[in-house]
Scaffold this active site. Structure first.
Site, PDB file in Angstrom:
ATOM      1  N   HIS A  51     -61.851  14.385  17.968  1.00 37.31           N
ATOM      2  CA  HIS A  51     -61.242  15.408  16.982  1.00 37.31           C
ATOM      3  C   HIS A  51     -60.063  14.724  16.366  1.00 37.31           C
ATOM      4  O   HIS A  51     -59.209  13.826  16.861  1.00 37.31           O
ATOM      5  CB  HIS A  51     -60.553  16.581  18.077  1.00 37.31           C
ATOM      6  CG  HIS A  51     -61.668  17.233  18.728  1.00 37.31           C
ATOM      7  ND1 HIS A  51     -62.243  18.111  18.154  1.00 37.31           N
ATOM      8  CD2 HIS A  51     -61.955  17.078  20.059  1.00 37.31           C
ATOM      9  CE1 HIS A  51     -63.118  18.460  18.990  1.00 37.31           C
ATOM     10  NE2 HIS A  51     -62.736  18.143  20.259  1.00 37.31           N
ATOM     11  N   ARG A  60     -52.830  23.124  19.745  1.00 38.30           N
ATOM     12  CA  ARG A  60     -52.958  23.927  18.759  1.00 38.30           C
ATOM     13  C   ARG A  60     -53.052  25.511  19.188  1.00 38.30           C
ATOM     14  O   ARG A  60     -52.755  25.666  20.650  1.00 38.30           O
ATOM     15  CB  ARG A  60     -54.386  23.700  17.622  1.00 38.30           C
ATOM     16  CG  ARG A  60     -53.824  22.311  17.055  1.00 38.30           C
ATOM     17  CD  ARG A  60     -54.960  21.879  15.992  1.00 38.30           C
ATOM     18  NE  ARG A  60     -55.332  22.825  15.013  1.00 38.30           N
ATOM     19  CZ  ARG A  60     -56.237  22.914  14.177  1.00 38.30           C
ATOM     20  NH1 ARG A  60     -57.403  21.775  14.443  1.00 38.30           N
ATOM     21  NH2 ARG A  60     -56.432  23.718  13.397  1.00 38.30           N
ATOM     22  N   TYR A 106     -55.868  18.207   8.865  1.00 33.15           N
ATOM     23  CA  TYR A 106     -56.991  17.004   9.081  1.00 33.15           C
ATOM     24  C   TYR A 106     -56.709  15.883   8.144  1.00 33.15           C
ATOM     25  O   TYR A 106     -57.728  15.018   8.097  1.00 33.15           O
ATOM     26  CB  TYR A 106     -58.395  17.830   8.601  1.00 33.15           C
ATOM     27  CG  TYR A 106     -58.420  18.795   9.600  1.00 33.15           C
ATOM     28  CD1 TYR A 106     -58.613  18.928  11.085  1.00 33.15           C
ATOM     29  CD2 TYR A 106     -58.612  20.402   8.927  1.00 33.15           C
ATOM     30  CE1 TYR A 106     -59.067  19.820  11.889  1.00 33.15           C
ATOM     31  CE2 TYR A 106     -58.935  21.428  10.048  1.00 33.15           C
ATOM     32  CZ  TYR A 106     -58.946  21.079  11.375  1.00 33.15           C
ATOM     33  OH  TYR A 106     -59.262  22.169  12.367  1.00 33.15           O
ATOM     34  N   PRO A 119     -69.519  21.291  11.930  1.00 39.06           N
ATOM     35  CA  PRO A 119     -69.167  22.268  10.945  1.00 39.06           C
ATOM     36  C   PRO A 119     -67.960  22.061  10.079  1.00 39.06           C
ATOM     37  O   PRO A 119     -67.102  21.786  10.967  1.00 39.06           O
ATOM     38  CB  PRO A 119     -69.431  23.637  11.610  1.00 39.06           C
ATOM     39  CG  PRO A 119     -68.918  23.260  12.995  1.00 39.06           C
ATOM     40  CD  PRO A 119     -69.578  21.883  13.499  1.00 39.06           C
ATOM     41  N   ASN A 120     -67.872  22.273   8.821  1.00 37.74           N
ATOM     42  CA  ASN A 120     -66.861  22.067   7.988  1.00 37.74           C
ATOM     43  C   ASN A 120     -66.209  20.749   7.797  1.00 37.74           C
ATOM     44  O   ASN A 120     -65.355  20.745   7.031  1.00 37.74           O
ATOM     45  CB  ASN A 120     -65.676  23.095   8.430  1.00 37.74           C
ATOM     46  CG  ASN A 120     -66.271  24.481   8.342  1.00 37.74           C
ATOM     47  OD1 ASN A 120     -66.813  25.240   7.440  1.00 37.74           O
ATOM     48  ND2 ASN A 120     -66.246  25.290   9.553  1.00 37.74           N
ATOM     49  N   ASN A 170     -67.971  14.863  16.965  1.00 38.98           N
ATOM     50  CA  ASN A 170     -66.842  15.979  16.714  1.00 38.98           C
ATOM     51  C   ASN A 170     -67.545  16.998  16.218  1.00 38.98           C
ATOM     52  O   ASN A 170     -68.138  17.521  15.447  1.00 38.98           O
ATOM     53  CB  ASN A 170     -66.002  15.286  15.354  1.00 38.98           C
ATOM     54  CG  ASN A 170     -64.869  16.524  15.141  1.00 38.98           C
ATOM     55  OD1 ASN A 170     -64.882  17.552  15.583  1.00 38.98           O
ATOM     56  ND2 ASN A 170     -64.084  16.150  14.356  1.00 38.98           N
ATOM     57  N   ARG A 189     -59.817  20.273   3.121  1.00 39.51           N
ATOM     58  CA  ARG A 189     -59.750  21.291   4.017  1.00 39.51           C
ATOM     59  C   ARG A 189     -58.543  21.124   4.765  1.00 39.51           C
ATOM     60  O   ARG A 189     -58.181  20.125   5.507  1.00 39.51           O
ATOM     61  CB  ARG A 189     -60.914  21.155   5.047  1.00 39.51           C
ATOM     62  CG  ARG A 189     -60.695  22.262   6.247  1.00 39.51           C
ATOM     63  CD  ARG A 189     -61.908  21.937   7.129  1.00 39.51           C
ATOM     64  NE  ARG A 189     -61.789  22.696   8.458  1.00 39.51           N
ATOM     65  CZ  ARG A 189     -62.273  22.709   9.432  1.00 39.51           C
ATOM     66  NH1 ARG A 189     -62.682  21.389   9.660  1.00 39.51           N
ATOM     67  NH2 ARG A 189     -62.177  23.328  10.382  1.00 39.51           N
ATOM     68  N   GLU A 209     -66.350  12.865  23.054  1.00 36.80           N
ATOM     69  CA  GLU A 209     -66.017  13.763  21.856  1.00 36.80           C
ATOM     70  C   GLU A 209     -64.942  13.383  21.346  1.00 36.80           C
ATOM     71  O   GLU A 209     -64.014  12.770  21.698  1.00 36.80           O
ATOM     72  CB  GLU A 209     -65.782  15.224  22.709  1.00 36.80           C
ATOM     73  CG  GLU A 209     -65.149  16.158  21.884  1.00 36.80           C
ATOM     74  CD  GLU A 209     -64.946  17.383  22.854  1.00 36.80           C
ATOM     75  OE1 GLU A 209     -65.641  17.698  23.926  1.00 36.80           O
ATOM     76  OE2 GLU A 209     -63.714  18.112  22.522  1.00 36.80           O
ATOM     77  N   ALA A 230     -65.816  23.427  15.427  1.00 35.70           N
ATOM     78  CA  ALA A 230     -65.493  24.777  16.108  1.00 35.70           C
ATOM     79  C   ALA A 230     -66.570  24.858  17.347  1.00 35.70           C
ATOM     80  O   ALA A 230     -66.122  25.679  18.027  1.00 35.70           O
ATOM     81  CB  ALA A 230     -65.509  25.770  15.079  1.00 35.70           C
TER      82      ALA A 230
END
Ligand code: DQA
Length: 152
Positions: free
Chosen positions: A101, A108, A25, A12-13, A75, A20, A99, A78
């Site tokens: 990112h 973070r 990012y 998502p996103n 990825n 964004r 996985e 969230a």
């Protein structure tokens, strides 16, 4: 006969990349990242099937429908921090997964430090921007190739 493709899933996103939170990012769009992935696939002589979805159910469906793929680079966005269902889909299909990112989720907010997905993956690559995807694909390719040559 060609080896089955590696499945790439952007969660998502990630369709908003480029605009964004670029300070976190970066400025690359998802199209830019996908071009870099396709270029690397050519160099490694592998095929990739690339998807983006904002929906947890769709992501689970993609994993199930593409279970014949040789591996998965995901990825989960969230959903990394919330989705037992995506973790169950990876575990349930048995697809070897990595996985990735863009940001370093461990540097973070505290709620980003927990991943439900990482325990069902071979490994996690976090913090290298779009290069996390490329590193993830290379690492998965290497894992799959070594598995084959060792006959495991
Ligand atoms: C992300 C990190 C997640 O915490 C966040 O929710 C994202 C992007 C990353 O690539 O850095 O959507 O997965």
């Amino acid at each position: 006969m060609h080896a089955p493709a590696i499945l790439i899933i952007h969660g998502p996103n990630l369709n908003l990349l480029g605009t964004r939170e670029p300070e976190i990012y970066g400025h690359m769009t998802l199209d830019d990242i996908n071009k870099a992935i396709t270029e690397l696939s050519g160099k490694l002589n592998i095929k990739t099937k690339i998807f983006q979805s904002n929906s947890e159910g769709n992501i689970i469906g993609l994993i199930q429908e593409n279970r014949e793929c040789s591996g998965l680079v995901i990825n989960p966005g969230a959903y990394t921090h919330t989705s037992i269902a995506i973790a169950d889909a990876i575990k349930g299909t048995g697809i070897p997964a990595v996985e990735v990112h863009l940001s370093n989720i461990h540097s973070r907010e505290d709620y980003r430090k927990k991943s439900f997905i990482a325990p069902v993956c071979i490994g996690q690559i976090s913090g290298f921007g779009y290069f996390s995807y490329l590193t993830g694909i290379e690492a998965l390719h290497n894992y799959l190739t070594n598995l084959k040559t060792s006959g495991k």
